[in-house]
Design a protein around this motif. Structure first.
Motif, PDB file in Angstrom:
ATOM      1  N   TYR A 130      38.624  39.122  40.167  1.00 24.08           N
ATOM      2  CA  TYR A 130      37.389  38.970  40.702  1.00 24.08           C
ATOM      3  C   TYR A 130      37.338  39.901  42.059  1.00 24.08           C
ATOM      4  CZ  TYR A 130      36.243  36.287  36.549  1.00 24.08           C
ATOM      5  OH  TYR A 130      36.247  35.617  35.471  1.00 24.08           O
ATOM      6  N   ARG A 131      36.459  40.786  42.340  1.00 21.99           N
ATOM      7  CA  ARG A 131      36.428  41.214  43.315  1.00 21.99           C
ATOM      8  C   ARG A 131      34.881  41.420  44.006  1.00 21.99           C
ATOM      9  NH1 ARG A 131      39.791  44.476  40.211  1.00 21.99           N
ATOM     10  NH2 ARG A 131      41.766  44.722  41.272  1.00 21.99           N
ATOM     11  N   ARG A 132      34.189  40.386  43.412  1.00 20.01           N
ATOM     12  CA  ARG A 132      32.623  40.205  44.080  1.00 20.01           C
ATOM     13  C   ARG A 132      32.336  38.912  43.607  1.00 20.01           C
ATOM     14  NH1 ARG A 132      29.165  44.993  41.153  1.00 20.01           N
ATOM     15  NH2 ARG A 132      30.549  44.275  39.453  1.00 20.01           N
ATOM     16  N   TRP A 178      40.943  47.000  48.082  1.00 25.71           N
ATOM     17  CA  TRP A 178      40.300  46.444  47.127  1.00 25.71           C
ATOM     18  C   TRP A 178      40.567  46.897  45.687  1.00 25.71           C
ATOM     19  CZ3 TRP A 178      38.484  41.634  47.135  1.00 25.71           C
ATOM     20  CH2 TRP A 178      38.325  40.963  48.530  1.00 25.71           C
ATOM     21  N   ALA A 179      40.521  48.109  45.341  1.00 28.05           N
ATOM     22  CA  ALA A 179      40.548  48.605  43.998  1.00 28.05           C
ATOM     23  C   ALA A 179      41.130  50.079  43.802  1.00 28.05           C
ATOM     24  CB  ALA A 179      39.411  48.231  43.182  1.00 28.05           C
ATOM     25  N   GLY A 180      42.103  50.074  43.810  1.00 28.88           N
ATOM     26  CA  GLY A 180      42.760  51.445  43.748  1.00 28.88           C
ATOM     27  C   GLY A 180      42.328  52.505  42.682  1.00 28.88           C
ATOM     28  N   TYR A 181      41.899  52.096  41.479  1.00 29.55           N
ATOM     29  CA  TYR A 181      41.244  52.692  40.392  1.00 29.55           C
ATOM     30  C   TYR A 181      39.898  53.004  40.796  1.00 29.55           C
ATOM     31  CZ  TYR A 181      45.638  52.308  37.938  1.00 29.55           C
ATOM     32  OH  TYR A 181      46.907  52.160  37.525  1.00 29.55           O
ATOM     33  N   LEU A 182      39.236  52.328  41.694  1.00 27.70           N
ATOM     34  CA  LEU A 182      37.798  52.835  41.800  1.00 27.70           C
ATOM     35  C   LEU A 182      37.871  53.368  43.135  1.00 27.70           C
ATOM     36  CD1 LEU A 182      36.547  49.114  40.777  1.00 27.70           C
ATOM     37  CD2 LEU A 182      36.529  50.941  39.615  1.00 27.70           C
ATOM     38  N   THR A 183      37.872  54.523  43.035  1.00 27.65           N
ATOM     39  CA  THR A 183      38.317  55.477  44.272  1.00 27.65           C
ATOM     40  C   THR A 183      36.769  55.625  45.019  1.00 27.65           C
ATOM     41  OG1 THR A 183      38.040  57.207  42.973  1.00 27.65           O
ATOM     42  CG2 THR A 183      40.025  56.546  43.471  1.00 27.65           C
ATOM     43  N   GLY A 225      37.173  31.987  41.267  1.00 25.43           N
ATOM     44  CA  GLY A 225      37.885  33.219  40.795  1.00 25.43           C
ATOM     45  C   GLY A 225      38.520  33.778  42.010  1.00 25.43           C
ATOM     46  N   GLY A 226      39.320  34.607  41.844  1.00 25.53           N
ATOM     47  CA  GLY A 226      40.057  35.381  42.973  1.00 25.53           C
ATOM     48  C   GLY A 226      40.828  36.510  42.576  1.00 25.53           C
ATOM     49  N   CYS A 227      41.366  37.177  43.593  1.00 24.58           N
ATOM     50  CA  CYS A 227      42.038  38.242  43.307  1.00 24.58           C
ATOM     51  C   CYS A 227      43.375  38.555  44.584  1.00 24.58           C
ATOM     52  CB  CYS A 227      41.229  39.561  43.605  1.00 24.58           C
ATOM     53  SG  CYS A 227      41.777  41.111  43.381  1.00 24.58           S
ATOM     54  N   ILE A 228      44.465  38.891  43.881  1.00 26.00           N
ATOM     55  CA  ILE A 228      45.747  38.711  44.500  1.00 26.00           C
ATOM     56  C   ILE A 228      45.567  40.484  45.328  1.00 26.00           C
ATOM     57  CG2 ILE A 228      48.008  39.041  44.555  1.00 26.00           C
ATOM     58  CD1 ILE A 228      48.083  36.920  42.046  1.00 26.00           C
ATOM     59  N   LEU A 229      45.647  40.602  46.467  1.00 26.05           N
ATOM     60  CA  LEU A 229      45.788  41.634  47.270  1.00 26.05           C
ATOM     61  C   LEU A 229      46.967  42.025  47.983  1.00 26.05           C
ATOM     62  CD1 LEU A 229      42.088  41.247  48.397  1.00 26.05           C
ATOM     63  CD2 LEU A 229      42.693  42.719  46.830  1.00 26.05           C
ATOM     64  N   ALA A 230      47.842  42.774  47.469  1.00 26.83           N
ATOM     65  CA  ALA A 230      49.007  43.265  48.135  1.00 26.83           C
ATOM     66  C   ALA A 230      48.901  44.453  49.079  1.00 26.83           C
ATOM     67  CB  ALA A 230      50.193  43.366  47.425  1.00 26.83           C
ATOM     68  N   ALA A 231      47.842  45.262  48.999  1.00 21.48           N
ATOM     69  CA  ALA A 231      47.622  46.202  49.811  1.00 21.48           C
ATOM     70  C   ALA A 231      46.742  45.721  51.293  1.00 21.48           C
ATOM     71  CB  ALA A 231      46.576  47.247  49.190  1.00 21.48           C
ATOM     72  N   VAL A 232      47.783  45.446  51.996  1.00 19.57           N
ATOM     73  CA  VAL A 232      47.080  44.711  53.314  1.00 19.57           C
ATOM     74  C   VAL A 232      47.792  45.578  54.519  1.00 19.57           C
ATOM     75  CG1 VAL A 232      47.418  42.598  54.523  1.00 19.57           C
ATOM     76  CG2 VAL A 232      47.124  42.485  51.877  1.00 19.57           C
ATOM     77  N   GLY A 262      36.661  33.213  45.651  1.00 15.78           N
ATOM     78  CA  GLY A 262      35.138  32.605  45.626  1.00 15.78           C
ATOM     79  C   GLY A 262      34.493  32.339  44.240  1.00 15.78           C
ATOM     80  N   LYS A 263      33.147  32.160  44.200  1.00 15.53           N
ATOM     81  CA  LYS A 263      32.547  32.048  42.988  1.00 15.53           C
ATOM     82  C   LYS A 263      32.248  33.479  42.315  1.00 15.53           C
ATOM     83  CE  LYS A 263      28.829  30.164  40.455  1.00 15.53           C
ATOM     84  NZ  LYS A 263      28.190  29.252  39.874  1.00 15.53           N
ATOM     85  N   PRO A 264      32.782  33.884  41.184  1.00 21.13           N
ATOM     86  CA  PRO A 264      32.740  35.185  40.889  1.00 21.13           C
ATOM     87  C   PRO A 264      31.472  35.571  40.660  1.00 21.13           C
ATOM     88  CG  PRO A 264      34.324  34.099  39.618  1.00 21.13           C
ATOM     89  CD  PRO A 264      33.740  32.964  40.402  1.00 21.13           C
TER      90      PRO A 264
END
Length: 194
Positions: free
Chosen positions: A12-14, A65-70, A118-125, A149-151
């Motif tokens: 989840y990203r939002r 946040w999301a490599g494919y959502l350019t 929900g959450g999201c693992i981010l390695a692009a830091v 956060g809460k999705p």
């Protein structure tokens, strides 16, 4: 039961702005991570917890946040995570943490899902900027950041078509994640030799 948690555990990203995550919930997530298996039982991982607006504001700009959502730069002001767990490795114990971070992160996320988050693992830091912003000593390698956060979005799993692994959003903002079928991922020994 575990299958349902796994299915609900999407990236989840939002998030809903007004749904806070308490320090006790974050501590429980870290405690469950602490209890997971560890290569050589070295237990090198450490967890920096953040659930305050000031600290979250220091973490957010260091993340991609999301490599494919350019065409998407990440969650808007009202959709940002309520909390983060920064996963660190204590290099004074060992610089090798094998796959411990993956196991621990899954425990964190499954705990979050069980609690309605929900959450999201981010390695692009941007690790150096994050290190400086949070005054993280050099002995701790920044492994990844888990946004929580809460999705505030719907994420659906769908069959992968034509080998395309890229996730995408439709006109309604629903996040689609293609997955290979079970038959595609099972290896069958062609000679039936074991």
């Amino acid at each position: 039961m575990i299958s349902e948690l796994i299915k609900k555990n999407r990236s989840y990203r939002r998030f809903h702005r007004d749904a806070a995550i308490s320090e006790s919930d974050l501590r429980e997530m870290a405690d469950n991570a602490r209890l997971t298996p560890s290569g050589r039982n070295a237990q090198t991982l450490r967890y920096l917890l953040s659930n305050t607006p000031d600290m979250n504001a220091l973490i957010f700009p260091t993340l991609s946040w999301a490599g494919y959502l350019t065409d998407w730069g990440g969650p808007a002001e009202g959709e940002r995570p309520a909390a983060y767990i920064v996963v660190l490795n204590d290099d004074t114990i060992s610089k090798t943490y094998f796959c411990d971070h993956g196991i621990a992160s899954m425990a964190i996320l499954l705990t979050a899902v069980e609690k309605g988050y929900g959450g999201c693992i981010l390695a692009a830091v941007n690790r150096e900027v994050l290190r400086e912003a949070l005054h993280i000593p050099e002995q701790f390698a920044i492994v990844q950041v888990i946004a929580l956060g809460k999705p505030a979005e719907t994420v659906v799993i769908e069959p992968m078509t034509e080998g395309d692994i890229k996730y995408w959003r439709d006109e309604q903002g629903i996040h689609h994640v293609p997955k290979r079928s079970l038959e595609d991922i099972l290896y069958v020994n062609p000679a039936n030799v074991f």
